[in-house]
Design a protein around this motif. Structure first.
Motif, PDB file in Angstrom:
ATOM      1  N   ASP A 173       4.762  -3.147 -21.138  1.00 30.10           N
ATOM      2  CA  ASP A 173       4.601  -1.718 -21.419  1.00 30.10           C
ATOM      3  C   ASP A 173       3.458  -1.494 -22.414  1.00 30.10           C
ATOM      4  OD1 ASP A 173       4.868   0.975 -22.113  1.00 30.10           O
ATOM      5  OD2 ASP A 173       7.059   0.907 -22.008  1.00 30.10           O
ATOM      6  N   ARG A 174       2.459  -0.719 -22.013  1.00 33.85           N
ATOM      7  CA  ARG A 174       1.306  -0.465 -22.885  1.00 33.85           C
ATOM      8  C   ARG A 174       1.635   0.457 -24.049  1.00 33.85           C
ATOM      9  NH1 ARG A 174      -3.955   0.223 -18.836  1.00 33.85           N
ATOM     10  NH2 ARG A 174      -3.808  -1.863 -17.892  1.00 33.85           N
ATOM     11  N   GLU A 175       2.777   1.141 -23.978  1.00 31.78           N
ATOM     12  CA  GLU A 175       3.180   2.011 -25.083  1.00 31.78           C
ATOM     13  C   GLU A 175       3.901   1.242 -26.196  1.00 31.78           C
ATOM     14  OE1 GLU A 175       5.420   5.353 -23.834  1.00 31.78           O
ATOM     15  OE2 GLU A 175       3.763   6.246 -22.690  1.00 31.78           O
ATOM     16  N   ILE A 176       4.161  -0.027 -25.966  1.00 26.58           N
ATOM     17  CA  ILE A 176       4.811  -0.861 -26.976  1.00 26.58           C
ATOM     18  C   ILE A 176       3.735  -1.660 -27.713  1.00 26.58           C
ATOM     19  CG2 ILE A 176       6.470  -2.706 -27.403  1.00 26.58           C
ATOM     20  CD1 ILE A 176       7.660  -0.027 -26.423  1.00 26.58           C
ATOM     21  N   ASP A 177       3.585  -1.360 -28.989  1.00 26.38           N
ATOM     22  CA  ASP A 177       2.606  -2.067 -29.823  1.00 26.38           C
ATOM     23  C   ASP A 177       3.222  -3.264 -30.534  1.00 26.38           C
ATOM     24  OD1 ASP A 177       0.559   0.020 -29.449  1.00 26.38           O
ATOM     25  OD2 ASP A 177       1.893   1.251 -30.673  1.00 26.38           O
ATOM     26  N   LEU A 178       4.511  -3.151 -30.854  1.00 26.57           N
ATOM     27  CA  LEU A 178       5.184  -4.180 -31.630  1.00 26.57           C
ATOM     28  C   LEU A 178       6.551  -4.470 -31.026  1.00 26.57           C
ATOM     29  CD1 LEU A 178       5.524  -4.764 -35.382  1.00 26.57           C
ATOM     30  CD2 LEU A 178       7.619  -4.235 -34.142  1.00 26.57           C
ATOM     31  N   VAL A 179       6.886  -5.744 -30.924  1.00 25.14           N
ATOM     32  CA  VAL A 179       8.209  -6.162 -30.480  1.00 25.14           C
ATOM     33  C   VAL A 179       9.037  -6.505 -31.706  1.00 25.14           C
ATOM     34  CG1 VAL A 179       9.512  -7.982 -29.324  1.00 25.14           C
ATOM     35  CG2 VAL A 179       7.531  -6.947 -28.193  1.00 25.14           C
ATOM     36  N   LEU A 180      10.204  -5.877 -31.814  1.00 28.18           N
ATOM     37  CA  LEU A 180      11.172  -6.171 -32.853  1.00 28.18           C
ATOM     38  C   LEU A 180      12.187  -7.136 -32.249  1.00 28.18           C
ATOM     39  CD1 LEU A 180      12.269  -5.663 -35.664  1.00 28.18           C
ATOM     40  CD2 LEU A 180      13.321  -3.558 -34.818  1.00 28.18           C
ATOM     41  N   ASN A 181      12.127  -8.382 -32.669  1.00 26.42           N
ATOM     42  CA  ASN A 181      12.920  -9.458 -32.086  1.00 26.42           C
ATOM     43  C   ASN A 181      14.249  -9.579 -32.823  1.00 26.42           C
ATOM     44  OD1 ASN A 181      13.955 -11.786 -30.991  1.00 26.42           O
ATOM     45  ND2 ASN A 181      12.203 -13.080 -31.474  1.00 26.42           N
ATOM     46  N   LEU A 182      15.308  -9.051 -32.202  1.00 28.37           N
ATOM     47  CA  LEU A 182      16.639  -9.063 -32.806  1.00 28.37           C
ATOM     48  C   LEU A 182      17.598  -9.947 -32.008  1.00 28.37           C
ATOM     49  CD1 LEU A 182      16.968  -5.264 -33.671  1.00 28.37           C
ATOM     50  CD2 LEU A 182      15.978  -7.108 -35.047  1.00 28.37           C
TER      51      LEU A 182
ATOM     52  N   ALA B 138      11.521   1.724 -26.689  1.00 31.01           N
ATOM     53  CA  ALA B 138      12.241   1.037 -25.611  1.00 31.01           C
ATOM     54  C   ALA B 138      13.094  -0.076 -26.193  1.00 31.01           C
ATOM     55  CB  ALA B 138      11.262   0.472 -24.584  1.00 31.01           C
ATOM     56  N   CYS B 139      14.087  -0.489 -25.417  1.00 31.64           N
ATOM     57  CA  CYS B 139      14.932  -1.608 -25.833  1.00 31.64           C
ATOM     58  C   CYS B 139      15.328  -2.425 -24.606  1.00 31.64           C
ATOM     59  CB  CYS B 139      16.165  -1.130 -26.586  1.00 31.64           C
ATOM     60  SG  CYS B 139      17.314  -0.136 -25.615  1.00 31.64           S
ATOM     61  N   ALA B 140      15.587  -3.705 -24.829  1.00 37.64           N
ATOM     62  CA  ALA B 140      15.961  -4.608 -23.751  1.00 37.64           C
ATOM     63  C   ALA B 140      16.950  -5.624 -24.277  1.00 37.64           C
ATOM     64  CB  ALA B 140      14.734  -5.319 -23.182  1.00 37.64           C
TER      65      ALA B 140
ATOM     66  N   GLY C 247       4.265   2.025 -31.733  1.00 32.55           N
ATOM     67  CA  GLY C 247       5.304   2.029 -30.720  1.00 32.55           C
ATOM     68  C   GLY C 247       6.096   0.733 -30.746  1.00 32.55           C
ATOM     69  N   ILE C 248       7.400   0.840 -30.898  1.00 29.45           N
ATOM     70  CA  ILE C 248       8.251  -0.326 -31.091  1.00 29.45           C
ATOM     71  C   ILE C 248       9.174  -0.520 -29.898  1.00 29.45           C
ATOM     72  CG2 ILE C 248      10.095  -1.326 -32.504  1.00 29.45           C
ATOM     73  CD1 ILE C 248       8.885   0.153 -34.880  1.00 29.45           C
ATOM     74  N   GLY C 249       9.297  -1.763 -29.461  1.00 31.44           N
ATOM     75  CA  GLY C 249      10.267  -2.152 -28.453  1.00 31.44           C
ATOM     76  C   GLY C 249      11.193  -3.201 -29.015  1.00 31.44           C
ATOM     77  N   LEU C 250      12.494  -2.964 -28.930  1.00 32.85           N
ATOM     78  CA  LEU C 250      13.483  -3.911 -29.430  1.00 32.85           C
ATOM     79  C   LEU C 250      13.930  -4.848 -28.320  1.00 32.85           C
ATOM     80  CD1 LEU C 250      13.940  -1.150 -31.169  1.00 32.85           C
ATOM     81  CD2 LEU C 250      16.052  -2.263 -31.867  1.00 32.85           C
ATOM     82  N   ILE C 251      13.978  -6.123 -28.618  1.00 35.39           N
ATOM     83  CA  ILE C 251      14.606  -7.093 -27.724  1.00 35.39           C
ATOM     84  C   ILE C 251      15.795  -7.683 -28.463  1.00 35.39           C
ATOM     85  CG2 ILE C 251      14.324  -9.218 -26.424  1.00 35.39           C
ATOM     86  CD1 ILE C 251      11.393  -8.604 -26.097  1.00 35.39           C
ATOM     87  N   GLY C 252      16.979  -7.463 -27.914  1.00 36.83           N
ATOM     88  CA  GLY C 252      18.223  -7.834 -28.586  1.00 36.83           C
ATOM     89  C   GLY C 252      18.903  -6.582 -29.102  1.00 36.83           C
TER      90      GLY C 252
END
Length: 380
Positions: free
Chosen positions: A61-70, A32-34, A5-10
């Motif tokens: 968020d427990r469904e986010i395993d990895l943060v993609l830092n953009l 997810a994204c932020a 599960g990936i969450g994007l920041i940026g």
């Protein structure tokens, strides 16, 4: 392999490339994204079918395993550190941080927490990089003795409406574009040990000629816009690396390596494909177009594609690494060593002295063709 599960920041323009490419890979699921600008996150969420939320909510968020830092380079360190503290694996855009010391902190934090840390560029895992690695490892040009790498262009102000940030300390041609070239070289040759460099700038002020509200305004570069360096590798090879935004036109190859048995020419390391050319003992160039290989097919820009862009490949390898309990190929340690080299180039350019490279790293394990293909959810 279960989905990561990936969450994007940026959620800037580069986020569109990552989100579009994510559908190519079997082990990835953007969720997810932020962004500091909520409207920007809402836009990307609507475009790509993910949830928009705040950074704080994404990290919790427990469904986010990895943060993609953009995020922008100046925020890379703090966002990555916060994500690691939240128990998330991280893959960040380049550079890893703005200094080798800050990058070392991130690598140490990830190791202490047992989390995977990866960083762009992952272009060396593309079709051209894999073929070049196969040829070098197979002895096609013998022992590499010397070579050249050139990243040269006019800069950004003729097309970017607000390009000043590219010329601030922590950016410039060395730190902005250098990671592509040095990551490819470390992938092919192993770690560097020492650099010498000289730097200059073509003009005290740059004029923005791109259309927009800042058209015809001026700004001052805060970092050298032309740097020539000599890099010594632990293998004994010495490579000239030039990075400049003061060049209108040139005929230098992106990367050439010259060994005891021949020479190798590589395409732009900011792309995943292109033509790799081999000369055996001075014979004519044997050109191999990698467009028919995995991650070599032309697919970008989306409207009129003319190159291969598979950004997200490094994230797919990281997901596989987590599942297998190994280190990712586009690792934080690799990015740290490259950052250390680039920082040493700038430091040598300032003081006129040779600078030893404090860090080292093993060459990334070869990405075999069957393993590369196994990452795919469908054919690109």
């Amino acid at each position: 392999m279960s989905k990561l599960g990936i969450g994007l920041i940026g959620c800037g323009n580069i986020a569109m490339t990552y989100l579009r490419n994510a559908r190519l890979f079997a082990g990835l699921e953007p969720r997810a994204c932020a962004d500091a600008l909520p409207a920007q996150a809402a836009l990307r969420a609507k475009q790509y079918g993910v949830r928009a939320c705040t950074v704080e909510a994404l990290l919790a968020d427990r469904e986010i395993d990895l943060v993609l830092n953009l995020t922008v380079p100046a925020a890379h360190h703090d966002v990555t550190l916060a994500a690691l503290a939240a128990g998330k694996h991280v893959f960040t855009e380049k550079p890893l941080a703005l200094s080798a010391e800050a990058g070392q902190e991130l690598v140490a934090e990830a190791k202490a927490r047992g989390l995977a840390l990866g960083s762009a560029p992952d272009t060396f895992l593309g079709a051209a990089g894999r073929l070049a690695r196969q040829l070098v490892d197979g002895g096609a040009i013998g022992r590499v003795v010397t070579g050249t790498a050139f990243m040269m262009g006019r800069g950004m102000e003729h097309w970017h409406p607000n390009p000043a940030f590219y010329y601030q300390a922590g950016a410039g041609p060395v730190l902005d574009m250098g990671p592509y070239y040095l990551t490819m070289l470390v992938n092919l040759l192993g770690p560097a040990t020492r650099v010498m460099a000289m730097g200059t700038s073509g003009s005290e002020e740059r004029v923005i000629t791109a259309p927009g509200p800042l058209h015809n305004t001026r700004f001052k570069p805060e970092t050298p816009t032309s740097v020539l360096s000599l890099i010594e590798f632990a293998s004994g090879a010495i490579i000239t690396f030039g990075a400049s935004w003061d060049v209108h036109r040139h005929s230098n190859a992106n990367i050439e390596l010259h060994g005891t048995e021949g020479s190798l020419r590589l395409p732009d390391p900011d792309t995943f494909g292109g033509t790799v050319s081999l000369s055996r003992r001075g014979d004519g160039w044997e050109a191999v177009d990698t467009a028919d290989r995995v991650y070599g097919a032309i697919n970008w820009p989306y409207e009129q594609p003319d190159r291969a862009n598979y950004r997200m490949l490094g994230v797919a390898d990281l997901a596989a690494a987590v599942a297998a309990g190994r280190s990712p190929r586009a690792s934080g340690s690799l990015a740290l060593h490259v950052l250390d080299i680039l920082a040493a180039i700038l430091r040598s350019g300032e003081n006129g002295e040779a600078v030893d490279i404090a860090t080292s790293v093993d060459q990334p394990p070869v990405l075999q063709e069957d393993e590369a293909a196994a990452f795919l959810a469908r054919t690109p």
